[in-house]
Design a protein around this motif. Structure first.
Motif, PDB file in Angstrom:
ATOM      1  N   SER A 111       6.764  -0.191   0.064  1.00 54.65           N
ATOM      2  CA  SER A 111       6.689   1.130  -0.547  1.00 54.65           C
ATOM      3  C   SER A 111       7.629   2.115   0.155  1.00 54.65           C
ATOM      4  O   SER A 111       8.302   2.919  -0.493  1.00 54.65           O
ATOM      5  CB  SER A 111       5.260   1.664  -0.494  1.00 54.65           C
ATOM      6  OG  SER A 111       4.362   0.678  -0.958  1.00 54.65           O
ATOM      7  N   GLY A 141       0.847  -1.194   0.000  1.00 55.81           N
ATOM      8  CA  GLY A 141       0.000   0.000   0.000  1.00 55.81           C
ATOM      9  C   GLY A 141       0.881   1.243   0.000  1.00 55.81           C
ATOM     10  O   GLY A 141       2.110   1.152   0.124  1.00 55.81           O
ATOM     11  N   LYS A 142       0.228   2.424  -0.083  1.00 64.48           N
ATOM     12  CA  LYS A 142       1.012   3.682  -0.175  1.00 64.48           C
ATOM     13  C   LYS A 142       2.040   3.819   0.927  1.00 64.48           C
ATOM     14  O   LYS A 142       3.170   4.239   0.716  1.00 64.48           O
ATOM     15  CB  LYS A 142       0.036   4.877  -0.115  1.00 64.48           C
ATOM     16  CG  LYS A 142      -0.113   5.551  -1.460  1.00 64.48           C
ATOM     17  CD  LYS A 142      -0.860   6.868  -1.292  1.00 64.48           C
ATOM     18  CE  LYS A 142      -1.528   7.230  -2.609  1.00 64.48           C
ATOM     19  NZ  LYS A 142      -2.802   7.913  -2.422  1.00 64.48           N
ATOM     20  N   LYS A 143       1.596   3.452   2.175  1.00 61.70           N
ATOM     21  CA  LYS A 143       2.532   3.577   3.301  1.00 61.70           C
ATOM     22  C   LYS A 143       3.016   2.216   3.751  1.00 61.70           C
ATOM     23  O   LYS A 143       3.447   2.040   4.900  1.00 61.70           O
ATOM     24  CB  LYS A 143       1.845   4.308   4.454  1.00 61.70           C
ATOM     25  CG  LYS A 143       1.621   5.777   4.135  1.00 61.70           C
ATOM     26  CD  LYS A 143       0.902   6.476   5.265  1.00 61.70           C
ATOM     27  CE  LYS A 143       0.611   7.931   4.875  1.00 61.70           C
ATOM     28  NZ  LYS A 143      -0.408   8.549   5.751  1.00 61.70           N
ATOM     29  N   ARG A 173      10.852   4.295  -1.251  1.00 62.91           N
ATOM     30  CA  ARG A 173      11.080   5.735  -1.129  1.00 62.91           C
ATOM     31  C   ARG A 173      12.505   6.045  -0.694  1.00 62.91           C
ATOM     32  O   ARG A 173      13.040   7.081  -1.033  1.00 62.91           O
ATOM     33  CB  ARG A 173      10.096   6.325  -0.120  1.00 62.91           C
ATOM     34  CG  ARG A 173       9.107   7.261  -0.832  1.00 62.91           C
ATOM     35  CD  ARG A 173       8.139   7.817   0.150  1.00 62.91           C
ATOM     36  NE  ARG A 173       6.849   7.166  -0.012  1.00 62.91           N
ATOM     37  CZ  ARG A 173       5.811   7.357   0.799  1.00 62.91           C
ATOM     38  NH1 ARG A 173       5.930   8.153   1.842  1.00 62.91           N
ATOM     39  NH2 ARG A 173       4.683   6.740   0.567  1.00 62.91           N
TER      40      ARG A 173
END
Ligand code: DAH
Length: 357
Positions: free
Chosen positions: A36, A30-32, A40
């Motif tokens: 992921s 998921g995004k967080k 980043r």
């Protein structure tokens, strides 16, 4: 990264339902999600580090995504298997609420008539209810100027302006099935053709849609005597009486020569109809020897073959047999009427089991 892989691949394998699977997806990719967040961090790495970590992280993300998809499918399969196992229904169990629905007298009588004629070697034929005027009229020796055309109160279909072909009709009788059956099967032939027919007429004994059963028997040696025997057998079986007396009255139909209308001896004593006794006569059908022109229209050679035909009103004999006074009520869909005159759904009429019980 190996720790991450082990953790998620293991957790996905153990997920018990789709909700758990979705939670894992958010946690990992998921995004967080953990993967992921790791991606980043690539920005902070040296180009050399990134060259190693980037593809590895991508591969991990792909691996987790495919594991999620595969598990999702497996869970769906298992859910379907479970439904199939628990929602199983034994359709061979005897039914509980058969008294709720009933068989309409028209269906019942059609089945009765079919059972009787099947026993005499007739098979069931069908034809379209929207018929060409050739099959409904011309092929039956009813040419354009013939009064029978006007007498039948025919419903015509619409043709576009400028289209000069004759319009189709709602068949006014089941007789066109004679032609279609002869064309399809040739001779010898023995069929009945029950079905809906239409005429613009409405009163206690007429509705714009009603039902007939046509009969046709063609062979090299069929005579009026055969017709008489077949009809007598039919009437005895149908009215479930040992003795009937039929009266053949000379008549005229364009498609038969000679033609006869058939009356049945009956009594109206006490207001109820009894078939086979009394001093009254009731017309129940039209019949005759098939006209040579009709055989020709059916591609059968009239110098070799001959036969008989008849047409009975199904609604009419249903009213007679079951004492139903008004034809219009047949098609009102009134539940009280259907409960009163309807037949038990599981009592299929047979000659050995009894037609109407
Ligand atoms: N088609 C006729 C009608 O609707 C009934 C009929 C009469 C059918 C004589 C026949 C027949 O096959 O031979 O009134």
């Amino acid at each position: 990264m190996d720790d991450l892989r082990d953790k998620y691949i293991q957790a996905i394998a153990n997920a018990s339902d789709e909700a758990a699977l979705e939670e894992l997806r958010v946690q990992a990719v998921g995004k967080k999600g953990e993967v992921s967040l790791k991606m980043r961090e690539l920005g902070k790495m040296t180009p050399e580090e990134r060259q190693v970590a980037g593809p590895a992280l991508n591969a991990l993300k792909n691996e987790i995504n495919s594991a999620l998809a595969a598990k999702k499918e497996a869970l769906a399969d298992a859910a379907l298997d479970e439904r199939l196992r628990t929602e199983w229904l034994d359709v061979t169990l005897p039914s509980r609420n058969t008294r709720q629905g009933s068989i309409h007298p028209i269906s019942q009588v059609t089945e009765e008539v079919t059972a009787i004629f099947a026993d005499m070697g007739f098979s069931v034929a069908e034809g379209p209810q929207i018929e060409s005027d050739w099959y409904n009229f011309d092929a039956l020796n009813i040419p354009g100027h013939h009064p029978a055309r006007a007498e039948m109160d025919t419903f015509y279909t619409h043709r576009a302006a400028g289209d000069n072909r004759p319009p189709h009709v709602l068949r006014t009788h089941t007789s066109p099935v004679q032609i279609r059956s002869m064309q399809e099967h040739g001779a010898p032939i023995r069929i009945i053709a029950p079905g809906r027919v239409y005429r613009a007429d409405y009163d206690q004994t007429h509705t714009p849609m009603f039902h007939q059963v046509e009969g046709l028997a063609i062979d090299t040696d069929i005579s009026m005597a055969n017709l008489k025997w077949v009809l007598e057998e039919f009437v005895k079986s149908f009215f479930e009486v040992d003795n009937v007396e039929l009266r053949f009255r000379a008549s005229h139909f364009p498609f038969t020569e000679p033609s006869a209308e058939v009356d049945i001896r009956c009594s109206w004593e006490g207001g109820t109809l009894k078939v086979g006794e009394g001093d009254d006569w009731l017309e129940i059908l039209g019949s005759g020897m098939v006209h040579p022109k009709v055989l020709e229209a059916g591609n059968i050679d009239p110098s070799v073959y001959q036969g008989f035909a008849f047409g009975v009103g199904i609604d009419r004999i249903a009213m007679l047999k079951y004492g139903i006074p008004d034809l219009r009520a047949f098609f009102d869909s009134d539940l009280r009427w259907l409960r009163h005159y309807g037949f038990a759904a599981l009592d299929v009429p047979t000659l050995h089991g009894g037609l109407s019980r």
